[in-house]
Design a protein around this motif. Structure first.
Motif, PDB file in Angstrom:
ATOM      1  N   ILE A   1       0.842  -1.205   0.000  1.00 51.36           N
ATOM      2  CA  ILE A   1       0.000   0.000   0.000  1.00 51.36           C
ATOM      3  C   ILE A   1       0.879   1.258   0.000  1.00 51.36           C
ATOM      4  N   LEU A   2       1.967   1.223   0.780  1.00 46.62           N
ATOM      5  CA  LEU A   2       2.891   2.364   0.807  1.00 46.62           C
ATOM      6  C   LEU A   2       3.425   2.661  -0.591  1.00 46.62           C
ATOM      7  N   ILE A   3       3.906   1.606  -1.264  1.00 44.97           N
ATOM      8  CA  ILE A   3       4.500   1.789  -2.585  1.00 44.97           C
ATOM      9  C   ILE A   3       3.463   2.329  -3.563  1.00 44.97           C
ATOM     10  N   SER A   4       2.268   1.715  -3.530  1.00 47.60           N
ATOM     11  CA  SER A   4       1.221   2.134  -4.462  1.00 47.60           C
ATOM     12  C   SER A   4       0.783   3.567  -4.175  1.00 47.60           C
ATOM     13  N   ALA A   5       0.611   3.913  -2.881  1.00 50.68           N
ATOM     14  CA  ALA A   5       0.156   5.267  -2.532  1.00 50.68           C
ATOM     15  C   ALA A   5       1.162   6.313  -2.990  1.00 50.68           C
TER      16      ALA A   5
ATOM     17  N   HIS B   1       3.212   6.173  -5.389  1.00 54.47           N
ATOM     18  CA  HIS B   1       3.236   6.318  -6.846  1.00 54.47           C
ATOM     19  C   HIS B   1       1.949   6.930  -7.396  1.00 54.47           C
TER      20      HIS B   1
END
Lengths: 202, 202
Positions: free
Chosen positions: B46-50, B52
């Motif tokens: 979720i961190l990575i997706s958020a 980006h």
């Protein structure tokens, strides 16, 4: 609900961390978005990698990256012939920081708690039994937490160790913390501290 | 240093979060490893997706998943012909929670701070200028923080708005918080609260 679904998801997900509620999670999410996007992506990757790669040492059950941890790998650690039993990996870190112990560890990852389904197998006691049977240790140091469950677990392990001709079984001392005021210590600690008083000479 | 390099890396990485130091990060890392590995992997994703995917709304610069945020997308928000200027997306969330404003927002993402290289361009003021020039707004509400920098930013924006025939320019009230004791409020707030006293009738 905020202006972005991804942000809402992030704020919810951050709350799996102990001590982080809705308010802190919101502050953290905005801070990362505003100022540390690259670091946050890296944190994401590290989280995923750590959760997949960190396993338990085959000998002591402490966290490690390989099959056997650094401590169990160090031949000097075997000289003292001491084994210290702790409830959690963070206890190992704390004892290592105290700089006063050169032996080996065994990590239970919990304490006996039949009501939660935690019995001897969950704590790796068959593995401990096997370890003790090899005759490598002269002393077993019980460093479980001074709680009802920790004490019960310590008693259980002491009984197990008695079978293996371990010369000494000891338990770390409980009492008044160094540098603390006696009037700040709770009743039970103070009672135990008085009960376990030791001979003293100037 | 702990027993695992990956764990050390994780403990360091967790400290990019504001309010999380070495001690809390250690506690969080052990908790996630011990009990919430799956959730922690999900948090990582979720961190990575958020990081980006969360971008700024093309109109108000608030965080959103698409080109235009939910608030700017809502036609009812245009009826009041009000535009509220805030320093950060969390201010939008706070004002939305207060349930007392139905207009649109413009997010500065900071305040004027020449010493840190933050000037009108960094705050999106050319974009605000363009927005105001379209004649959609009767009132500009300045809700920057009541600090020296926030007040200076508010003055700068008021001057900008004066060019665009905005009927009213207002600033949110500062004073004694509701439900608070007057003897707990700092001197400056109390002085400002007295200076800005209003006529009152029972």
């Amino acid at each position: 609900m905020s202006s972005s679904n991804e942000l809402d998801k992030l704020i919810r997900a951050l709350q799996i961390q102990p001590g982080i509620g809705q308010r802190s999670a919101t502050r953290i999410a905005y801070h990362l978005l505003e100022r540390r996007r690259q670091d946050a992506v890296e944190l994401g990757n590290i989280l995923i990698s750590a959760m997949h790669n960190i396993k338990q040492c085959r000998l002591c059950r402490n966290y490690c990256d390989n099959d056997i941890c650094n401590i169990c790998h160090n031949p000097e650690r075997y000289h003292s012939r001491q084994l210290c039993i702790v409830e959690s990996p963070s206890d190992v870190a704390a004892i290592e920081l105290s700089n006063n112990y050169q032996g080996l560890y065994f990590v239970l990852h919990g304490h006996l708690s039949p009501i939660d389904g935690v019995g001897p197998n969950e704590l790796g006691l068959p593995q401990l039994d096997e370890l003790l049977s090899q005759g490598q240790f002269d002393e077993l140091i019980l460093a479980t937490n001074p709680t009802i469950e920790g004490d019960a677990t310590a008693s259980f392990i002491a009984a197990l160790a008695a079978k293996h001709h371990i010369k000494a079984i000891s338990k770390i001392a409980s009492g008044v913390p160094l540098g603390g005021g006696i009037d700040n210590v709770d009743q039970k600690t103070l009672a135990s501290s008085l009960m376990n008083r030791r001979p003293f000479s100037a």
